[in-house]
Structure formats: structure tokens, C-alpha cells
Design an enzyme around this catalytic site. Structure first.
Site, PDB file in Angstrom:
ATOM      1  N   CYS A  32      19.812  54.988   5.248  1.00  0.00           N
ATOM      2  CA  CYS A  32      20.979  55.765   4.860  1.00  0.00           C
ATOM      3  C   CYS A  32      22.042  54.789   4.384  1.00  0.00           C
ATOM      4  O   CYS A  32      21.962  53.602   4.665  1.00  0.00           O
ATOM      5  CB  CYS A  32      21.536  56.535   6.051  1.00  0.00           C
ATOM      6  N   ARG A  65      19.785  54.234  -1.130  1.00  0.00           N
ATOM      7  CA  ARG A  65      19.380  54.112   0.272  1.00  0.00           C
ATOM      8  C   ARG A  65      18.937  55.447   0.873  1.00  0.00           C
ATOM      9  O   ARG A  65      18.451  55.492   2.001  1.00  0.00           O
ATOM     10  CB  ARG A  65      20.538  53.544   1.101  1.00  0.00           C
ATOM     11  N   TRP A  74      18.912  59.615   4.283  1.00  0.00           N
ATOM     12  CA  TRP A  74      17.458  59.698   4.138  1.00  0.00           C
ATOM     13  C   TRP A  74      16.968  60.115   5.515  1.00  0.00           C
ATOM     14  O   TRP A  74      17.007  59.344   6.460  1.00  0.00           O
ATOM     15  CB  TRP A  74      16.912  58.322   3.747  1.00  0.00           C
ATOM     16  N   ASN A 117      23.408  55.078  10.433  1.00  0.00           N
ATOM     17  CA  ASN A 117      22.182  54.635   9.765  1.00  0.00           C
ATOM     18  C   ASN A 117      21.285  54.035  10.840  1.00  0.00           C
ATOM     19  O   ASN A 117      21.697  53.097  11.511  1.00  0.00           O
ATOM     20  CB  ASN A 117      22.538  53.581   8.708  1.00  0.00           C
ATOM     21  N   GLY A 118      20.078  54.602  11.015  1.00  0.00           N
ATOM     22  CA  GLY A 118      19.181  54.065  12.041  1.00  0.00           C
ATOM     23  C   GLY A 118      18.604  55.190  12.883  1.00  0.00           C
ATOM     24  O   GLY A 118      18.568  56.347  12.442  1.00  0.00           O
ATOM     25  N   GLU A 169      -0.246  46.260  -7.025  1.00  0.00           N
ATOM     26  CA  GLU A 169       1.179  46.479  -7.285  1.00  0.00           C
ATOM     27  C   GLU A 169       1.369  47.430  -8.485  1.00  0.00           C
ATOM     28  O   GLU A 169       2.246  48.287  -8.472  1.00  0.00           O
ATOM     29  CB  GLU A 169       1.881  45.124  -7.502  1.00  0.00           C
ATOM     30  N   LYS A 193       3.436  50.966  -8.292  1.00  0.00           N
ATOM     31  CA  LYS A 193       4.524  51.332  -9.207  1.00  0.00           C
ATOM     32  C   LYS A 193       4.233  52.696  -9.829  1.00  0.00           C
ATOM     33  O   LYS A 193       5.103  53.542  -9.941  1.00  0.00           O
ATOM     34  CB  LYS A 193       4.688  50.283 -10.328  1.00  0.00           C
ATOM     35  N   GLU A 197       4.703  55.503  -7.169  1.00  0.00           N
ATOM     36  CA  GLU A 197       6.053  55.816  -6.664  1.00  0.00           C
ATOM     37  C   GLU A 197       7.001  56.281  -7.761  1.00  0.00           C
ATOM     38  O   GLU A 197       7.919  57.041  -7.488  1.00  0.00           O
ATOM     39  CB  GLU A 197       6.646  54.658  -5.851  1.00  0.00           C
ATOM     40  N   HIS A 254     -19.039  49.790  -5.173  1.00  0.00           N
ATOM     41  CA  HIS A 254     -19.305  50.057  -3.747  1.00  0.00           C
ATOM     42  C   HIS A 254     -18.684  51.381  -3.292  1.00  0.00           C
ATOM     43  O   HIS A 254     -18.512  51.603  -2.104  1.00  0.00           O
ATOM     44  CB  HIS A 254     -18.781  48.900  -2.891  1.00  0.00           C
ATOM     45  N   LYS A 272      15.203  52.831  -0.723  1.00  0.00           N
ATOM     46  CA  LYS A 272      15.073  51.430  -1.131  1.00  0.00           C
ATOM     47  C   LYS A 272      14.912  50.517   0.083  1.00  0.00           C
ATOM     48  O   LYS A 272      14.116  49.599   0.072  1.00  0.00           O
ATOM     49  CB  LYS A 272      16.321  51.036  -1.926  1.00  0.00           C
TER      50      LYS A 272
HETATM   51  C1  AGP Z   1       8.537  48.874  -3.909  1.00  0.00           C
HETATM   52  O1  AGP Z   1       8.747  49.353  -5.177  1.00  0.00           O
HETATM   53  C2  AGP Z   1       9.083  49.647  -2.796  1.00  0.00           C
HETATM   54  N1  AGP Z   1      10.413  50.024  -3.000  1.00  0.00           N
HETATM   55  C3  AGP Z   1       8.733  49.148  -1.390  1.00  0.00           C
HETATM   56  O2  AGP Z   1       7.338  49.053  -1.311  1.00  0.00           O
HETATM   57  C4  AGP Z   1       9.379  47.842  -0.884  1.00  0.00           C
HETATM   58  O3  AGP Z   1       8.835  46.746  -1.548  1.00  0.00           O
HETATM   59  C5  AGP Z   1       9.152  47.736   0.640  1.00  0.00           C
HETATM   60  O4  AGP Z   1       9.788  48.808   1.278  1.00  0.00           O
HETATM   61  C6  AGP Z   1       9.628  46.428   1.211  1.00  0.00           C
HETATM   62  O5  AGP Z   1      10.997  46.258   1.045  1.00  0.00           O
HETATM   63  P1  AGP Z   1      11.680  44.839   1.309  1.00  0.00           P
HETATM   64  O6  AGP Z   1      11.119  43.888   0.316  1.00  0.00           O
HETATM   65  O7  AGP Z   1      13.150  45.074   1.130  1.00  0.00           O
HETATM   66  O8  AGP Z   1      11.322  44.438   2.700  1.00  0.00           O
END
Ligand code: AGP
Length: 596
Positions: free
Chosen positions: A2, A27, A71, A97-98, A469, A473, A476, A492, A591
Site C-alpha cells: 500500500c 503500490r 492493495w 501498510n503491512g 522473464e 512480462k 503480467e 519431456h 510493485k
Molecule cells: C516484475 O515485473 C514484478 N513486478 C515482480 O516479479 C518483482 O520483480 C518482484 O516482486 C520482486 O520485487 P523486488 O525486486 O522489488 O524485490
């Protein structure tokens, strides 16, 4: 998870809080709210994004307030569960937040004592706890309330008739911004850059009180803390879109500069800054989540190649379940935000196990930097788009630097090899720029395949994690089911899934895996899947095997993950654009993930 902001100053708080809050929307964005403390508490919240809140909210008068973008973790993303949350008398408001892990018991106790609860959140216990303790000193009441809660938090509290915002943290970020006749608190410096670049990072257990002309910090024992502010060199444009339609695209295009900045002053002499002089590590363990984890997987190949040290890579949330290694590895924790709870937990576990730790982080002063023995900053600047892009490529840069450092220390790198690596690193911004110059061709190709429901990404060796990766991308941002595989694994099992409707993206640069990649490409195209390849310019063989290709300038294969991932970032971005997805704010994702 958050985002929180707070303001105490000479201006009306409401427009400033809204402005700062918008910069924290990455966030979390399932609900938002704002509280202004005048003679009475004015509180307004709504489900949905900040724009929904802004459109519906009445004018609020007062120059002290807090705001929150959520969030959801505990309680659905509804208006009643949005923050700030108030006490029984509607005098106090709290943004959080938490997670308060013991909230059930605390809530029952408070209810027995006559407190009325209106939401399903864990947070709501806090305004009631403060209410129960509050006489005339808000800081003391917050300190008392903290004695009753367990978990992780940043809390920001305001009270009608008080001229202050009181805030505190434990394992969640909190920064104070210093202005002229005004002061701020926020979850992240980017929220405040328009107003100030002088920041004080609050530490775990500290409670800070800001008024228009004072900032007072006390530690967990009530002792006053004096801390010099840090000057943040990021400017506001770094945190704004600068003419791009999305932060993600801006951040993709910033990569040549981000890579250049991350190398600056670090490759002139790799011995200039040894992390652990006279220490020799027989193994390395890399720990991270999400995109940072995939950077770690690439790092394994780099470290094993350049430093000849066996390296394992583990997901942060799984690290604590792994057995304690007899070899006493160097533990490398990668996190762009520096606040990811799973990775912070792993850093503490590594410390408990007596391991030396290195953090690779982007946010200066973030929590991870206090947990590790040494930090390598990635210098990518603020990354606002939820999808990590420039922080990934700069994490790779940090890993090349770390591997060179380790290889220098254990003498597995010759001076000549180092010179050649440095030469290639210097050229990486140019290789990336070459990819960016092809953005419109990549867009056209992405459009052609944008109706796919499934998409598979294959690669071998150091480009296998890049396939993972690329798939992440695509998932997400474009909401396409993307899966990455080592190309040799398709036979496999996954081959059963492929069809004409599931395009395959194959990373087929000319390296020691090239011939085998051609074989794997043949296997899938023989079964009807269209193949889009990423290869080196000048390759005349690859076009015979594939339907479409994107070309990158030839570089030593060990460095090819950098330009290749930029292709895949643009690929995912343009797929998402063609599908009309909310690129900077994908659903259900935040994020910075500050819960375990
Ligand atoms: C990647 O596009 C994501 N937003 C997510 O996987 C991110 O890399 C992950 O949450 C780790 O975040 P950090 O690098 O801030 O620890």
C-alpha cells in the site's frame, strides 16, 4: 503493498496529498482514501483507483492530513475497508501498510471494552488502540498502541485538533520529506520529489512526529534520534512519464542511460571497491523473487563462468526451508525495491546462519541495505511501472560486476579477460539502443500475434532465464498465458500443449547452444506452431526455420541476455497495448510486495 502519504504545512493538505498519492499508485490501487484533521476529522474513501476517489470527494479544509492507496491483504477491496480507518469517536484516523498478525485477539479484546468496528481489516484495531491510550500526547498514545500489535507496518496517524502527523514503521518503508514551513511523510521518496529532495529514512521501531515546522523522531525506548537528511539526486522528471504513454515504455527506453550510470566509475578498476577483502567463497547462493529471481538465474551462469564458483539460486520465500550449507556461501539478495518482505526475511535468515551477504538494490536507503553487509546499487532511477524493466537489466550489470570482483579475488579472471569484459560492458548501452530503434518493427510483429491465448518462450543456457522473464512480462502485462522453458525440455511434456494458436518465441543467438536450438525450433514448427525467433544480425540460416525474426547486433553470448530481454520487454509491452491492457497497473499486482 500500500502507499501512504502525510502532510503538515502551510498549504491546504488535500490537493498535496492527492498529488503525492498518485505517485504511489503503483503500490496498490484497489481503493483509496484521505483524512484531513481540522477542528474535526474529515474522512473520505472509495473503492477503486485514486481517480475515482478524486472525482467523488468533497473539498476538505485543513493543512494536516494523511492519504492511502491500498492493495488489499485482509478484507475485500471495498469502500468500508479502504484506509484511513477511524476510531469510535471519529476523531483519529490511521493509514497502514503491512499486516497486523495478531489483530484477531486484539480486536476481540477491544470489542469487549466497547469499541465498535466497521471494517473487516486488521488495520482497524490500531485507531481503536490509539484511542484507548490517547489523552493529550499523540506520540505517546501511538507508542503505547504499538506495544499491543505484532506484524509488519507503517502507520500514519492524524487526530482532529492536532497539528501533527505521527508515523512509525516496522519492516515497511517510511520516509520523511523536509520542506520550508511544511513537512511530509511517505512510503517512497518518489511521492515527494515535487516538493522536496531532502529526506530522512525512518528506521524500524522509531516514531516520527511532523508538524509544519518540526520533525521529531524517537526510538523504541523513547530517546530522541537526530539524523541528518539525505539529498536525493533523482529529479521529478525521473518519476514522471515525460511524454511517453506509459511508465513502462519510458523505463524501457531509459535503459541505455541506466546501464551506463550503473557502470560509471565501476569498471575503470574492478579492484577499486573489493567487498570482502581476503575472503574466499567456495559457493554463492542468490536469493530473490519474481524478475529479480530471474536476474539471479542469469547471475548463476555469469558467476560460474567468470569466477568459477558454483552458484545456486533460490526463491526468497523458500530460502528458509533450505538446509544450512556446510560451505558457508556468499548470499546475494537481489531486490529492486529493497522492501520485498520475502527477500528481507531471507536476508535475516542468512545472517542468522552466519553467512556474508551482498544486496543488489535500486532504492537508496531501502530496508535491504540495512540487512546486508554490502550493497551494490543498480542506479536505474525510480521505476514506477509495475513491470520491472530497467531494474532488471541493471541487476544484470550488478551481477557482471560482482562476478568480476569474485573472479578477480580468486584469480580465475585474467587481466586480458577482464579488459575484454569491460569493453563489452561499455558497449551494452549501444546494443540496447539498437533494439530500441526497432521498436516499431517489434510493435507490428506483436500486433500480429496479440490474439494468442498461450505463448511459449524457449531458450538454452544463459538465455533460458530470459525465456522465463519474457514469459513473466507477457503474463503480467498482456494477460497472455506465457510459459518459459529450457528448449530441451519441451519434448519431456510441454510439446503436448503446443498448437497453431500458441506461438513460440525462441531465443536463438549464435552461441554453443545454437545447433540444438535449431533442432528444438524444428520440433515445434513441425507441429504447426508459429515461431518468432530472436537472433544475431547476419544469421542467414535462422530465417529458414522460423516464421518471423527480430535481430540484435552480435555480442559475446554471455552478454546477450541484456539486448534480448529488451526485445522481450517491448514484445510484452506492445502485446499489452494491442490488447488494451492497463500496462502500468496490471490487475492484482503491486510493485512492492511487503507481505510474506
Ligand atoms: C516484475 O515485473 C514484478 N513486478 C515482480 O516479479 C518483482 O520483480 C518482484 O516482486 C520482486 O520485487 P523486488 O525486486 O522489488 O524485490
Amino acid at each position: 503493498m500500500c502507499g501512504i502519504v502525510g502532510y503538515a504545512g502551510w498549504r491546504d493538505a488535500q490537493p498535496i496529498l492527492l498529488d503525492c498519492l498518485k505517485r504511489l499508485e503503483y503500490r496498490g490501487y484497489d481503493s483509496a482514501g484521505l483524512a484531513v484533521a481540522g477542528t474535526e476529522l474529515q474522512l473520505f474513501k472509495s473503492a477503486g483507483e485514486i481517480a475515482v476517489l478524486e472525482a467523488a470527494m468533497p473539498e476538505m479544509k485543513g493543512s494536516v492530513g494523511i492519504a492511502h492507496t491500498r492493495w488489499a491483504t485482509q478484507g475485500k477491496p471495498t469502500t468500508v475497508n479502504a484506509h484511513p480507518l477511524a476510531d469510535c469517536s471519529n476523531r483519529l484516523a490511521v493509514a497502514h501498510n503491512g499486516i497486523i498478525s495478531n489483530f484477531m485477539g486484539v480486536r476481540e479484546e477491544l470489542q469487549k471494552n466497547g469499541h465498535n468496528f466497521t471494517s473487516d481489516t486488521d488495520t482497524e484495531v490500531f485507531p481503536h488502540l490509539v484511542e484507548a491510550e490517547f489523552k493529550d500526547d499523540l506520540v505517546k498514545a501511538v507508542q503505547k498502541a504499538l506495544e499491543k500489535v505484532d506484524g509488519t507496518y507503517t502507520f500514519a496517524v492524524v487526530c482532529a485538533g492536532c497539528d501533527q502527523v505521527v508515523a512509525t514503521r516496522r519492516e515497511s518503508p517510511l520516509v520523511v520529506g523536509l520542506g520550508e514551513g511544511e513537512n511530509f511523510i511517505a512510503s517512497d521518496v518518489t511521492a515527494l520529489l515535487k516538493y522536496t529532495n531532502r529526506m530522512i529514512y525512518i528506521q524500524d521501531g522509531e516514531v516520527v512526529s511532523i508538524t509544519k515546522d518540526s520533525v521529531k523522531i524517537v526510538d523504541g525506548k523513547g530517546n530522541e534520534v537526530r539524523r541528518e537528511p539525505q539529498k536525493i539526486t533523482w529529479n521529478l522528471e525521473d518519476a514522471e512519464k515525460g511524454g511517453y504513454p506509459h511508465f513502462m515504455l519510458k523505463e524501457i527506453f531509459e535503459q541505455p542511460d541506466a546501464i551506463h550510470d550503473s557502470l560509471l566509475g565501476r569498471i575503470e578498476s574492478v579492484e577499486a571497491e573489493p567487498f570482502f577483502q581476503n575472503e574466499h567463497f567456495s559457493t554463492v547462493k542468490i536469493v530473490a523473487c519474481g524478475t529479480s529471481y530471474y536476474a539471479g538465474l542469469v547471475g548463476k551462469y555469469i558467476i560460474e563462468e567468470l569466477a568459477r564458483i558454483p552458484t545456486t539460486v533460490q526463491i526468497s520465500s523458500e530460502y528458509r526451508y533450505s538446509s544450512v550449507s556446510r560451505e558457508n556461501p556468499l548470499v546475494v539478495l537481489i531486490t529492486q525495491s529493497g522492501e520485498t518482505a520475502d527477500t528481507l526475511g531471507a536476508a535475516r535468515e542468512a545472517k542468522k546462519r552466519g553467512n556474508k551477504t551482498v544486496g543488489i538494490a535500486n532504492v537508496i536507503g531501502s530496508a535491504i541495505t540495512r540487512e546486508v553487509d554490502h550493497t551494490i546499487y543498480t542506479r536505474a532511477g525510480p521505476e514506477i511501472g509495475v513491470a520491472a524493466t530497467k531494474t532488471f537489466t541493471t541487476q544484470l550489470i550488478a551481477l557482471y560486476l560482482l562476478a568480476m570482483e569474485l573472479g578477480t579475488q580468486n584469480r580465475s579472471l585474467t587481466a586480458q579477460a577482464k579488459r575484454s569484459i569491460v569493453g563489452t560492458l561499455r558497449n551494452l548501452p549501444r546494443s540496447v539502443q539498437d533494439v530500441l530503434n526497432q521498436a516499431s518493427e517489434i510493435e507490428a510483429l506483436a500486433k500480429k500475434y496479440s490474439s494468442a491465448r498461450d505463448m511459449f518462450f524457449i531458450g538454452r543456457s544463459i538465455n533460458y532465464p530470459i525465456a522465463l522473464e519474457g514469459a513473466l512480462k507477457t503474463k503480467e502485462i498482456a494477460y497472455i498465458h506465457g510459459e518459459g522453458f529450457p528448449a530441451g525440455e519441451l519434448k519431456h511434456g510441454p510439446l503436448a500443449l503446443i498448437s497453431r494458436d500458441s506461438p513460440i518465441v525462441a531465443i536463438a543467438v549464435k552461441d554453443h547452444t545454437y545447433e540444438k536450438m535449431l533442432g528444438n525450433i524444428s520440433e515445434v514448427s513441425a507441429r504447426g506452431s508459429p515461431v518468432i525467433a530472436i537472433g544475431f544480425e547476419g544469421d542467414t540460416e535462422l530465417p529458414r526455420y522460423v516464421d518471423d525474426a527480430i535481430w540484435i547486433r552480435e555480442i559475446p553470448p554471455m552478454f546477450s541476455p541484456v539486448p534480448v530481454i529488451v526485445v522481450l520487454q517491448l514484445w510484452a509491452y506492445y502485446l499489452a497495448k494491442a490488447r488494451g491492457c492497463p500496462i502500468d497497473k496490471p490487475k492484482n499486482i503491486a510493485k512492492t510486495v511487503t507481505v510474506e
